[in-house]
Scaffold this motif. Structure first.
Motif, PDB file in Angstrom:
ATOM      1  N   LYS A 154      85.176-130.934 -31.906  1.00 42.21           N
ATOM      2  CA  LYS A 154      85.472-132.136 -31.116  1.00 42.21           C
ATOM      3  C   LYS A 154      86.792-132.004 -30.361  1.00 42.21           C
ATOM      4  CE  LYS A 154      82.764-135.561 -33.546  1.00 42.21           C
ATOM      5  NZ  LYS A 154      82.731-136.874 -34.171  1.00 42.21           N
ATOM      6  N   ILE A 155      87.677-131.172 -30.853  1.00 37.17           N
ATOM      7  CA  ILE A 155      88.940-130.886 -30.164  1.00 37.17           C
ATOM      8  C   ILE A 155      88.745-129.731 -29.189  1.00 37.17           C
ATOM      9  CG2 ILE A 155      91.326-130.084 -30.485  1.00 37.17           C
ATOM     10  CD1 ILE A 155      91.109-131.400 -33.340  1.00 37.17           C
ATOM     11  N   THR A 156      88.027-128.719 -29.635  1.00 39.95           N
ATOM     12  CA  THR A 156      87.821-127.501 -28.842  1.00 39.95           C
ATOM     13  C   THR A 156      87.042-127.782 -27.560  1.00 39.95           C
ATOM     14  OG1 THR A 156      87.801-126.206 -30.882  1.00 39.95           O
ATOM     15  CG2 THR A 156      86.915-125.139 -28.898  1.00 39.95           C
ATOM     16  N   PHE A 157      85.960-128.532 -27.666  1.00 35.57           N
ATOM     17  CA  PHE A 157      85.067-128.753 -26.525  1.00 35.57           C
ATOM     18  C   PHE A 157      85.786-129.288 -25.279  1.00 35.57           C
ATOM     19  CE2 PHE A 157      82.462-131.859 -24.179  1.00 35.57           C
ATOM     20  CZ  PHE A 157      81.633-130.965 -23.508  1.00 35.57           C
ATOM     21  N   PRO A 158      86.518-130.410 -25.364  1.00 34.36           N
ATOM     22  CA  PRO A 158      87.124-130.917 -24.123  1.00 34.36           C
ATOM     23  C   PRO A 158      88.179-129.975 -23.543  1.00 34.36           C
ATOM     24  CG  PRO A 158      87.814-132.245 -26.003  1.00 34.36           C
ATOM     25  CD  PRO A 158      86.762-131.310 -26.491  1.00 34.36           C
ATOM     26  N   ILE A 159      88.888-129.270 -24.417  1.00 37.50           N
ATOM     27  CA  ILE A 159      89.902-128.333 -23.913  1.00 37.50           C
ATOM     28  C   ILE A 159      89.229-127.158 -23.224  1.00 37.50           C
ATOM     29  CG2 ILE A 159      91.775-126.751 -24.569  1.00 37.50           C
ATOM     30  CD1 ILE A 159      92.417-128.746 -26.857  1.00 37.50           C
ATOM     31  N   TRP A 160      88.207-126.595 -23.854  1.00 36.73           N
ATOM     32  CA  TRP A 160      87.489-125.455 -23.273  1.00 36.73           C
ATOM     33  C   TRP A 160      86.822-125.872 -21.964  1.00 36.73           C
ATOM     34  CZ3 TRP A 160      83.457-122.274 -26.573  1.00 36.73           C
ATOM     35  CH2 TRP A 160      83.191-121.056 -25.935  1.00 36.73           C
ATOM     36  N   LEU A 161      86.227-127.057 -21.950  1.00 31.35           N
ATOM     37  CA  LEU A 161      85.589-127.558 -20.733  1.00 31.35           C
ATOM     38  C   LEU A 161      86.629-127.733 -19.624  1.00 31.35           C
ATOM     39  CD1 LEU A 161      82.951-128.524 -19.407  1.00 31.35           C
ATOM     40  CD2 LEU A 161      83.502-130.827 -20.258  1.00 31.35           C
ATOM     41  N   TYR A 162      87.793-128.277 -19.962  1.00 35.48           N
ATOM     42  CA  TYR A 162      88.864-128.443 -18.984  1.00 35.48           C
ATOM     43  C   TYR A 162      89.291-127.093 -18.417  1.00 35.48           C
ATOM     44  CZ  TYR A 162      93.369-129.614 -16.905  1.00 35.48           C
ATOM     45  OH  TYR A 162      94.415-129.752 -16.020  1.00 35.48           O
ATOM     46  N   VAL A 163      89.446-126.101 -19.276  1.00 36.87           N
ATOM     47  CA  VAL A 163      89.851-124.768 -18.828  1.00 36.87           C
ATOM     48  C   VAL A 163      88.796-124.180 -17.893  1.00 36.87           C
ATOM     49  CG1 VAL A 163      90.273-122.376 -19.588  1.00 36.87           C
ATOM     50  CG2 VAL A 163      91.372-124.294 -20.786  1.00 36.87           C
ATOM     51  N   ALA A 164      87.539-124.312 -18.240  1.00 42.87           N
ATOM     52  CA  ALA A 164      86.467-123.770 -17.398  1.00 42.87           C
ATOM     53  C   ALA A 164      86.415-124.479 -16.040  1.00 42.87           C
ATOM     54  CB  ALA A 164      85.122-123.885 -18.120  1.00 42.87           C
ATOM     55  N   VAL A 165      86.482-125.790 -16.046  1.00 40.68           N
ATOM     56  CA  VAL A 165      86.395-126.562 -14.791  1.00 40.68           C
ATOM     57  C   VAL A 165      87.637-126.329 -13.928  1.00 40.68           C
ATOM     58  CG1 VAL A 165      86.347-128.907 -13.831  1.00 40.68           C
ATOM     59  CG2 VAL A 165      84.803-128.288 -15.703  1.00 40.68           C
ATOM     60  N   THR A 166      88.814-126.350 -14.534  1.00 40.82           N
ATOM     61  CA  THR A 166      90.025-126.142 -13.738  1.00 40.82           C
ATOM     62  C   THR A 166      90.116-124.720 -13.214  1.00 40.82           C
ATOM     63  OG1 THR A 166      91.364-125.772 -15.728  1.00 40.82           O
ATOM     64  CG2 THR A 166      91.377-128.011 -14.764  1.00 40.82           C
ATOM     65  N   GLY A 167      89.483-123.780 -13.897  1.00 43.62           N
ATOM     66  CA  GLY A 167      89.416-122.415 -13.359  1.00 43.62           C
ATOM     67  C   GLY A 167      88.709-122.398 -12.011  1.00 43.62           C
ATOM     68  N   VAL A 168      87.647-123.159 -11.906  1.00 42.39           N
ATOM     69  CA  VAL A 168      86.911-123.273 -10.643  1.00 42.39           C
ATOM     70  C   VAL A 168      87.763-123.991  -9.600  1.00 42.39           C
ATOM     71  CG1 VAL A 168      84.849-124.189  -9.515  1.00 42.39           C
ATOM     72  CG2 VAL A 168      84.683-123.260 -11.847  1.00 42.39           C
ATOM     73  N   ILE A 169      88.413-125.060 -10.008  1.00 37.59           N
ATOM     74  CA  ILE A 169      89.253-125.833  -9.077  1.00 37.59           C
ATOM     75  C   ILE A 169      90.395-124.974  -8.544  1.00 37.59           C
ATOM     76  CG2 ILE A 169      90.844-127.801  -8.896  1.00 37.59           C
ATOM     77  CD1 ILE A 169      88.946-129.241 -10.930  1.00 37.59           C
ATOM     78  N   VAL A 170      91.049-124.221  -9.427  1.00 33.29           N
ATOM     79  CA  VAL A 170      92.140-123.333  -8.996  1.00 33.29           C
ATOM     80  C   VAL A 170      91.622-122.330  -7.972  1.00 33.29           C
ATOM     81  CG1 VAL A 170      93.675-121.461  -9.760  1.00 33.29           C
ATOM     82  CG2 VAL A 170      93.605-123.619 -11.020  1.00 33.29           C
ATOM     83  N   TYR A 171      90.449-121.748  -8.249  1.00 34.70           N
ATOM     84  CA  TYR A 171      89.871-120.792  -7.292  1.00 34.70           C
ATOM     85  C   TYR A 171      89.609-121.456  -5.941  1.00 34.70           C
ATOM     86  CZ  TYR A 171      86.586-118.120  -4.631  1.00 34.70           C
ATOM     87  OH  TYR A 171      85.973-117.478  -3.578  1.00 34.70           O
TER      88      TYR A 171
END
Length: 178
Positions: A154-171
């Motif tokens: 429950k802690i890991t999921f939102p952080i991992w999702l944020y990292v994945a989505v922001t990786g796309v946004i940064v690109y």
């Protein structure tokens, strides 16, 4: 928990600590290494590929949560293994790109520059923090300690999702400056 499971978990925990330190340190060190490939100016085709991998990881994470909520444990497990594999593939491509290419400076100005650096810095910091979280979540699931797995997931999921989505946004934000 049996003594054998407890011993295995101790070993896994040592690996988690080691990898959680080793991966960010290795990435930081490899950023200082520049490799020249004869006949290749830079591997500019990699950023859109690893941005796509980040997008796929985000989608797979959401699908995995949907599957576990439906009670489809095996599908959830397979999707999570795929998400871990994609994240590892992303990391390899990301390091290869940065070892063979100079960093691209962000050219935006004003508020967009502030937003970009906020997203980038939070992305980097959380990408480091998510490593042990993913590994602990995975080990707890492998150990069939689903009550503890669920708590950390429950802690890991939102952080991992944020990292994945922001990786796309940064690109997307840096891509005009490649």
């Amino acid at each position: 928990m049996t003594n054998t499971l407890a011993q295995k978990e101790k070993i896994y925990n040592r690996w988690i600590v080691a990898l959680s330190i080793l991966i960010p340190v290795a990435v930081a060190v490899l950023f200082t290494v520049k490799v020249e490939i004869p006949g290749v100016d830079r591997l500019g085709f990699l950023p859109p590929i690893y941005a796509t991998i980040n997008a796929l990881t985000a989608i797979i994470l959401v699908l995995a949560v949907i599957q576990i909520k439906k009670g489809n444990r095996k599908t959830h497990e397979n999707l999570m293994k795929l998400a871990i594999g994609l994240s590892a593939l992303f990391l390899v491509m990301y390091v290869i790109y940065h070892m063979t290419s100079s960093s691209t400076p962000f050219g935006g100005e004003g508020n967009i520059r502030t937003i970009y650096f906020f997203i980038l810095i939070s992305h980097i910091l959380l990408s480091i923090a998510v490593i042990p979280l993913v590994l602990i979540s995975f080990v707890r699931a492998l150990s069939q300690r689903f009550d503890k797995h669920k708590k950390i997931a429950k802690i890991t999921f939102p952080i991992w999702l944020y990292v994945a989505v922001t990786g796309v946004i940064v690109y997307i934000m840096i891509s005009p400056y490649y």
